[in-house]
Design a protein around this motif. Structure first.
Motif, mmCIF file in Angstrom:
data_model
loop_
_atom_site.group_PDB
_atom_site.id
_atom_site.type_symbol
_atom_site.label_atom_id
_atom_site.label_comp_id
_atom_site.label_asym_id
_atom_site.label_seq_id
_atom_site.Cartn_x
_atom_site.Cartn_y
_atom_site.Cartn_z
ATOM 1 N N SER A 1 0.840 -1.230 0.041
ATOM 2 C CA SER A 1 0.064 -0.257 -0.002
ATOM 3 C C SER A 1 0.837 1.368 -0.003
ATOM 4 C CB SER A 1 -0.818 0.183 1.327
ATOM 5 O OG SER A 1 -1.548 -1.108 1.031
ATOM 6 N N ALA A 2 1.879 1.391 0.821
ATOM 7 C CA ALA A 2 2.865 2.525 0.710
ATOM 8 C C ALA A 2 3.471 2.544 -0.268
ATOM 9 C CB ALA A 2 3.843 2.140 2.018
ATOM 10 N N LEU A 3 3.886 1.695 -1.083
ATOM 11 C CA LEU A 3 4.610 1.730 -2.523
ATOM 12 C C LEU A 3 3.630 2.270 -3.603
ATOM 13 C CD1 LEU A 3 6.718 -1.399 -2.284
ATOM 14 C CD2 LEU A 3 7.555 1.025 -2.456
ATOM 15 N N ARG A 4 2.368 1.916 -3.475
ATOM 16 C CA ARG A 4 1.321 2.233 -4.441
ATOM 17 C C ARG A 4 1.082 3.675 -4.079
ATOM 18 N NH1 ARG A 4 -2.129 -3.141 -4.272
ATOM 19 N NH2 ARG A 4 -1.153 -4.320 -5.962
ATOM 20 N N ALA A 5 0.829 4.152 -2.892
ATOM 21 C CA ALA A 5 0.575 5.443 -2.637
ATOM 22 C C ALA A 5 1.978 6.515 -2.846
ATOM 23 C CB ALA A 5 0.473 5.592 -1.102
ATOM 24 N N ALA A 6 3.049 5.949 -2.914
ATOM 25 C CA ALA A 6 4.135 6.516 -3.413
ATOM 26 C C ALA A 6 4.280 6.671 -5.063
ATOM 27 C CB ALA A 6 5.340 6.023 -2.920
ATOM 28 N N GLY A 7 3.490 6.133 -5.828
ATOM 29 C CA GLY A 7 3.586 5.938 -7.282
ATOM 30 C C GLY A 7 3.670 5.090 -7.884
ATOM 31 N N PHE A 8 4.416 4.066 -7.287
ATOM 32 C CA PHE A 8 4.653 2.833 -7.821
ATOM 33 C C PHE A 8 3.437 2.068 -8.492
ATOM 34 C CE2 PHE A 8 8.356 3.465 -5.382
ATOM 35 C CZ PHE A 8 9.308 3.290 -6.260
ATOM 36 N N ALA A 9 3.492 1.776 -9.629
ATOM 37 C CA ALA A 9 2.373 0.791 -10.297
ATOM 38 C C ALA A 9 2.576 -0.800 -9.869
ATOM 39 C CB ALA A 9 2.489 0.811 -11.786
ATOM 40 N N THR A 10 1.589 -1.402 -9.753
ATOM 41 C CA THR A 10 1.549 -2.758 -9.320
ATOM 42 C C THR A 10 2.402 -3.619 -10.307
ATOM 43 O OG1 THR A 10 -0.827 -2.547 -8.558
ATOM 44 C CG2 THR A 10 -0.009 -4.811 -9.128
ATOM 45 N N ASP A 11 2.772 -3.511 -11.162
ATOM 46 C CA ASP A 11 3.687 -4.244 -12.176
ATOM 47 C C ASP A 11 4.849 -4.069 -11.984
ATOM 48 O OD1 ASP A 11 3.743 -1.850 -13.700
ATOM 49 O OD2 ASP A 11 3.172 -2.677 -15.424
ATOM 50 N N GLN A 12 5.454 -2.874 -11.146
ATOM 51 C CA GLN A 12 6.681 -2.894 -10.860
ATOM 52 C C GLN A 12 7.122 -3.293 -9.664
ATOM 53 O OE1 GLN A 12 6.044 1.889 -10.978
ATOM 54 N NE2 GLN A 12 7.929 1.825 -11.758
ATOM 55 N N LEU A 13 6.181 -4.077 -8.803
ATOM 56 C CA LEU A 13 6.573 -4.546 -7.557
ATOM 57 C C LEU A 13 6.674 -6.290 -7.748
ATOM 58 C CD1 LEU A 13 3.659 -2.779 -5.417
ATOM 59 C CD2 LEU A 13 6.226 -1.939 -5.702
ATOM 60 N N HIS A 14 7.819 -6.503 -7.259
ATOM 61 C CA HIS A 14 8.206 -7.813 -7.381
ATOM 62 C C HIS A 14 8.364 -8.439 -5.962
ATOM 63 C CE1 HIS A 14 8.846 -6.469 -11.408
ATOM 64 N NE2 HIS A 14 9.146 -7.648 -11.714
ATOM 65 N N VAL A 15 7.999 -9.639 -5.786
ATOM 66 C CA VAL A 15 8.266 -10.299 -4.451
ATOM 67 C C VAL A 15 8.701 -11.790 -4.558
ATOM 68 C CG1 VAL A 15 6.992 -10.919 -2.313
ATOM 69 C CG2 VAL A 15 6.433 -8.917 -3.311
ATOM 70 N N ALA A 16 9.787 -11.727 -3.872
ATOM 71 C CA ALA A 16 10.194 -13.489 -3.697
ATOM 72 C C ALA A 16 9.934 -13.837 -2.288
ATOM 73 C CB ALA A 16 11.855 -13.465 -4.187
ATOM 74 N N ASN A 17 9.291 -14.951 -2.278
ATOM 75 C CA ASN A 17 9.250 -15.357 -0.669
ATOM 76 C C ASN A 17 9.167 -16.940 -0.649
ATOM 77 O OD1 ASN A 17 7.504 -16.423 1.888
ATOM 78 N ND2 ASN A 17 7.524 -14.141 1.982
#
Length: 120
Positions: free
Chosen positions: A3-19
């Protein structure tokens, strides 16, 4: 953090998660997060994969839940690995953040572990 990254202007397709935990990956892929790039792998494995190897990241955040510096150092080294550099996947500037907890089984001080991460 999504949520914080999206609020800062990052698009969903820019976010990558490895877990490494399937249940966490499933939760991040489902609403309300609905992340598109979720790898059921360690950060090192995901960064070395064909899918992520040539992707240039402007920032990376690594979580050291176990409190030890060594896993964080391995993640940071994977981000800057020569295979990724050869694939032109290194942005001109990259911000790297990480979390360390006090739960370090070997007794190393938090300050020493932070310095080890920063030196990586």
């Amino acid at each position: 953090s999504t949520s914080a990254l999206r609020a800062a202007g990052f698009a969903t397709d820019q976010l990558h998660v490895a877990n490494p935990h399937a249940s966490t990956c499933a939760a991040l892929s489902a609403p309300p997060h609905s992340l598109e790039h979720v790898a059921h792998a360690s950060a090192e494995e995901a960064l070395a994969s064909e899918q992520w190897r040539s992707r240039a990241f402007c920032a990376a955040y690594f979580d050291g839940c176990g409190g030890q510096a060594e896993p964080l150092i391995a993640m940071i080294r994977a981000l800057f690995h020569e295979r990724r550099a050869a694939a032109a996947a290194l942005a001109p500037a990259v911000a790297v953040g990480f979390t360390l907890t006090r739960a370090e089984p070997g007794g190393a001080s938090l300050g020493d572990r932070e310095v080890a991460g920063l030196r990586a």
